[in-house]
Scaffold this motif. Structure first.
Motif, short mmCIF file in Angstrom:
data_model
loop_
_atom_site.label_atom_id
_atom_site.label_comp_id
_atom_site.label_asym_id
_atom_site.label_seq_id
_atom_site.Cartn_x
_atom_site.Cartn_y
_atom_site.Cartn_z
N ARG A 197 3.05 -27.52 -68.37
CA ARG A 197 2.81 -26.84 -69.64
C ARG A 197 1.34 -26.62 -69.90
NH1 ARG A 197 7.07 -28.94 -74.03
NH2 ARG A 197 8.86 -28.10 -72.97
N HIS A 198 0.60 -26.37 -68.87
CA HIS A 198 -0.84 -26.11 -69.04
C HIS A 198 -1.01 -24.67 -69.48
CE1 HIS A 198 -2.07 -29.76 -66.77
NE2 HIS A 198 -0.85 -29.62 -66.32
N THR A 199 -1.67 -24.51 -70.60
CA THR A 199 -1.90 -23.15 -71.08
C THR A 199 -3.36 -22.76 -70.93
OG1 THR A 199 -2.20 -23.98 -73.32
CG2 THR A 199 -0.02 -23.19 -72.73
N ASN A 200 -4.22 -23.73 -70.75
CA ASN A 200 -5.64 -23.46 -70.55
C ASN A 200 -5.91 -23.41 -69.05
OD1 ASN A 200 -8.38 -23.32 -70.48
ND2 ASN A 200 -8.75 -25.29 -71.44
N LEU A 201 -6.08 -22.21 -68.53
CA LEU A 201 -6.27 -22.07 -67.09
C LEU A 201 -7.62 -22.57 -66.61
CD1 LEU A 201 -4.66 -18.61 -66.39
CD2 LEU A 201 -3.70 -20.85 -66.04
N ALA A 202 -8.61 -22.67 -67.47
CA ALA A 202 -9.94 -23.15 -67.09
C ALA A 202 -10.34 -22.58 -65.73
CB ALA A 202 -9.97 -24.67 -67.06
N VAL A 203 -10.34 -21.27 -65.66
CA VAL A 203 -10.63 -20.59 -64.40
C VAL A 203 -12.02 -20.96 -63.92
CG1 VAL A 203 -10.88 -18.36 -63.28
CG2 VAL A 203 -9.11 -18.71 -65.00
N CYS A 204 -12.09 -21.29 -62.64
CA CYS A 204 -13.38 -21.66 -62.03
C CYS A 204 -14.34 -20.54 -62.06
CB CYS A 204 -13.18 -22.10 -60.59
SG CYS A 204 -12.72 -23.80 -60.46
N GLY B 186 -17.81 -21.76 -58.36
CA GLY B 186 -18.27 -20.99 -59.51
C GLY B 186 -17.84 -21.57 -60.84
N CYS B 187 -17.77 -22.88 -60.92
CA CYS B 187 -17.38 -23.53 -62.17
C CYS B 187 -18.32 -24.71 -62.44
CB CYS B 187 -15.93 -23.98 -62.12
SG CYS B 187 -15.56 -25.20 -60.86
N LEU B 188 -17.99 -25.52 -63.41
CA LEU B 188 -18.82 -26.67 -63.77
C LEU B 188 -18.20 -27.96 -63.23
CD1 LEU B 188 -19.56 -25.70 -67.47
CD2 LEU B 188 -21.10 -25.49 -65.51
N LEU C 195 -18.26 -31.60 -46.07
CA LEU C 195 -18.09 -32.53 -47.18
C LEU C 195 -19.19 -32.30 -48.21
CD1 LEU C 195 -17.16 -35.75 -45.20
CD2 LEU C 195 -15.64 -34.05 -46.20
N VAL C 196 -18.77 -32.16 -49.48
CA VAL C 196 -19.71 -31.85 -50.55
C VAL C 196 -19.45 -32.73 -51.77
CG1 VAL C 196 -20.06 -29.44 -49.85
CG2 VAL C 196 -18.23 -29.99 -51.42
N THR C 197 -20.47 -32.86 -52.59
CA THR C 197 -20.34 -33.61 -53.84
C THR C 197 -19.59 -32.78 -54.88
OG1 THR C 197 -22.40 -32.73 -54.72
CG2 THR C 197 -22.55 -34.78 -53.43
N ASN C 198 -19.26 -33.42 -55.97
CA ASN C 198 -18.63 -32.77 -57.11
C ASN C 198 -19.46 -31.57 -57.54
OD1 ASN C 198 -18.29 -32.18 -59.97
ND2 ASN C 198 -16.95 -33.94 -60.07
N ALA C 199 -20.76 -31.77 -57.70
CA ALA C 199 -21.65 -30.71 -58.18
C ALA C 199 -21.71 -29.53 -57.20
CB ALA C 199 -23.04 -31.26 -58.42
N LYS C 200 -21.78 -29.81 -55.91
CA LYS C 200 -21.85 -28.73 -54.92
C LYS C 200 -20.52 -27.99 -54.82
CE LYS C 200 -25.78 -30.18 -52.34
NZ LYS C 200 -26.46 -30.20 -51.06
N LEU C 201 -19.42 -28.71 -54.97
CA LEU C 201 -18.11 -28.04 -54.96
C LEU C 201 -18.00 -27.12 -56.18
CD1 LEU C 201 -15.37 -27.60 -53.65
CD2 LEU C 201 -14.53 -29.59 -54.92
N ALA C 202 -18.49 -27.58 -57.31
CA ALA C 202 -18.46 -26.75 -58.52
C ALA C 202 -19.26 -25.46 -58.31
CB ALA C 202 -19.01 -27.53 -59.71
N VAL C 203 -20.42 -25.56 -57.71
CA VAL C 203 -21.23 -24.36 -57.43
C VAL C 203 -20.47 -23.45 -56.48
CG1 VAL C 203 -23.33 -23.53 -56.29
CG2 VAL C 203 -23.45 -25.45 -57.87
N HIS C 204 -19.87 -24.02 -55.45
CA HIS C 204 -19.12 -23.24 -54.46
C HIS C 204 -17.96 -22.48 -55.12
CE1 HIS C 204 -17.39 -22.17 -50.59
NE2 HIS C 204 -16.24 -22.72 -50.96
N LYS D 95 -6.77 -25.59 -52.32
CA LYS D 95 -5.89 -26.27 -53.27
C LYS D 95 -6.16 -25.84 -54.70
CE LYS D 95 -4.65 -30.36 -50.65
NZ LYS D 95 -4.57 -31.82 -50.70
N ALA D 96 -7.43 -25.69 -55.07
CA ALA D 96 -7.76 -25.28 -56.44
C ALA D 96 -7.26 -23.86 -56.71
CB ALA D 96 -9.27 -25.36 -56.67
N PHE D 97 -7.47 -22.95 -55.77
CA PHE D 97 -7.03 -21.58 -55.97
C PHE D 97 -5.50 -21.48 -55.98
CE2 PHE D 97 -11.17 -19.42 -54.38
CZ PHE D 97 -11.84 -19.92 -55.48
N SER D 98 -4.85 -22.27 -55.15
CA SER D 98 -3.39 -22.29 -55.14
C SER D 98 -2.86 -22.78 -56.49
CB SER D 98 -2.89 -23.19 -54.01
OG SER D 98 -1.50 -23.29 -54.04
N TYR D 99 -3.49 -23.82 -57.02
CA TYR D 99 -3.12 -24.36 -58.33
C TYR D 99 -3.26 -23.29 -59.41
CZ TYR D 99 -3.70 -27.11 -62.62
OH TYR D 99 -3.61 -27.60 -63.90
N LEU D 100 -4.38 -22.59 -59.40
CA LEU D 100 -4.62 -21.55 -60.40
C LEU D 100 -3.62 -20.39 -60.27
CD1 LEU D 100 -8.51 -21.49 -60.46
CD2 LEU D 100 -6.97 -22.37 -62.23
#
Length: 69
Positions: A62-69, A15-17, A4-13, A46-51
């Motif tokens: 209709r998401h056009t901005n992929l905001a890749v992690c 590679g995103c913000l 279990l990790v925080t928002n910030a640690k998941l973002a680091v894991h 789940k995040a990678f599957s979504y991307l």
């Protein structure tokens, strides 16, 4: 046992913000396992599957901005 990790640690894991994590949570892509923490492995899957779905054009959204992690 899940890591279990925080928002910030998941973002680091991933590679995103942290705002990207918040966006994924708001879209329902990922969800918190506890009041303030995410399951690191499940959220990554789940995040990678979504991307992948967005990139392949199969998401039905209709998401056009992929905001890749």
């Amino acid at each position: 046992m899940p890591v279990l990790v925080t928002n910030a640690k998941l973002a680091v894991h991933l590679g995103c913000l942290p705002p990207v994590i918040a966006k994924y949570e708001a879209l329902g892509v990922i969800e918190k396992a506890t009041e303030s923490k995410f399951d690191q492995d499940l959220s990554r899957v789940k995040a990678f599957s979504y991307l992948r779905e967005l990139a392949a054009g199969r998401s039905g959204k209709r998401h056009t901005n992929l905001a890749v992690c």
